[in-house]
Design a protein around this motif. Structure first.
Motif, PDB file in Angstrom:
ATOM      1  N   THR A 159       0.828  -1.204   0.000  1.00 41.54           N
ATOM      2  CA  THR A 159       0.000   0.000   0.000  1.00 41.54           C
ATOM      3  C   THR A 159       0.859   1.249   0.000  1.00 41.54           C
TER       4      THR A 159
ATOM      5  N   THR B 240       3.986   1.534  -0.979  1.00 37.05           N
ATOM      6  CA  THR B 240       4.679   1.625  -2.260  1.00 37.05           C
ATOM      7  C   THR B 240       3.747   2.130  -3.351  1.00 37.05           C
ATOM      8  N   GLU B 241       2.537   1.620  -3.370  1.00 36.43           N
ATOM      9  CA  GLU B 241       1.566   2.036  -4.376  1.00 36.43           C
ATOM     10  C   GLU B 241       1.184   3.500  -4.189  1.00 36.43           C
TER      11      GLU B 241
END
Length: 230
Positions: free
Chosen positions: A10, A12-13
């Protein structure tokens, strides 16, 4: 011994999405920015052709400096220490993808009571009747916070269901503690929770330092028409 913490998917996204949004903003404002028209009356407003984002604020809030910093152009909007310099609604085409609209500063009576009333009336008519107006950026000096004219404008935008977002200016001149830009932003964010047309995110900017400008560009890029690939 545990190794370095690995970012969750999450996180990283989210970081990737933020980077993509900022790059989209950079590309939007790296393109052409063309003056389209200046309107001093409702009758002289150009016909709507693109999604529009308007920039509003009290006189001397730093609107011209903000617009120049946002577009990366030194003379897009004239800057002056004299409030009420902008006396018409100015339209700028961002590469055929978005119309940036510079509204006259509101609430300055020394420019002449009759002129001030005319400008404020023109702003009201534009805000109420512009079908392609997607958002209004309400600029607020972080040293002063929301004032009566800002609240009146927000109430009017609530009444006509026009989305708006508060942008704090002059963060480099803010105080500390309760007077810091962050503290002011937090208080405003709490207050606007009761406003149905208000965007919840309050952005902090400094035209002098350039801080926060990328975030505003990213917001506008998300509202713009998709880039036409050749």
């Amino acid at each position: 011994m545990a190794g370095p913490e690995t970012p969750t998917p999450t996180t990283t996204e989210d970081a990737a999405a933020e980077d993509a949004a900022r790059e989209a903003g950079r590309l939007l404002f790296a393109g052409p920015c063309t003056f389209v028209a200046g309107a001093a009356t409702v009758e002289s407003l150009p016909p709507p052709s693109l999604t529009e984002v308007a920039v509003a604020g009290r006189s001397n809030v730093g609107k011209s400096s903000f617009l120049n910093a946002l577009t990366g152009r030194r003379a897009l909007a004239r800057t002056s220490s004299t409030p009420g310099r902008t006396q018409q609604i100015n339209f700028f085409d961002l590469g055929g993808r978005l119309m940036l609209v510079d509204l006259p500063g509101y609430g300055y009576n020394k420019a002449g009571k009759k002129n001030a009333l005319n400008w404020n009336r023109l702003i009201q008519l534009y805000l109420r009747g512009r079908a392609r107006l997607r958002r209004v950026l309400v600029l607020v000096d972080c040293r002063r916070g929301l004032g009566p004219t800002d609240r009146q404008t927000m109430d009017e935008l609530d009444a006509v269901a026009v989305n708006y977002q508060v942008i704090l200016t002059k963060a480099d001149k803010a105080g500390k503690g309760e007077n810091s830009a962050e503290a002011v932003a937090q208080r405003i964010a709490e207050e606007i929770k009761g406003h149905p047309a208000a965007h919840p995110d309050v952005l902090i900017t400094s035209s002098e330092k350039g801080s926060g400008i990328e975030a505003v560009r990213a917001v506008l890029a998300a509202l713009a028409a998709p880039e036409q690939l050749s």
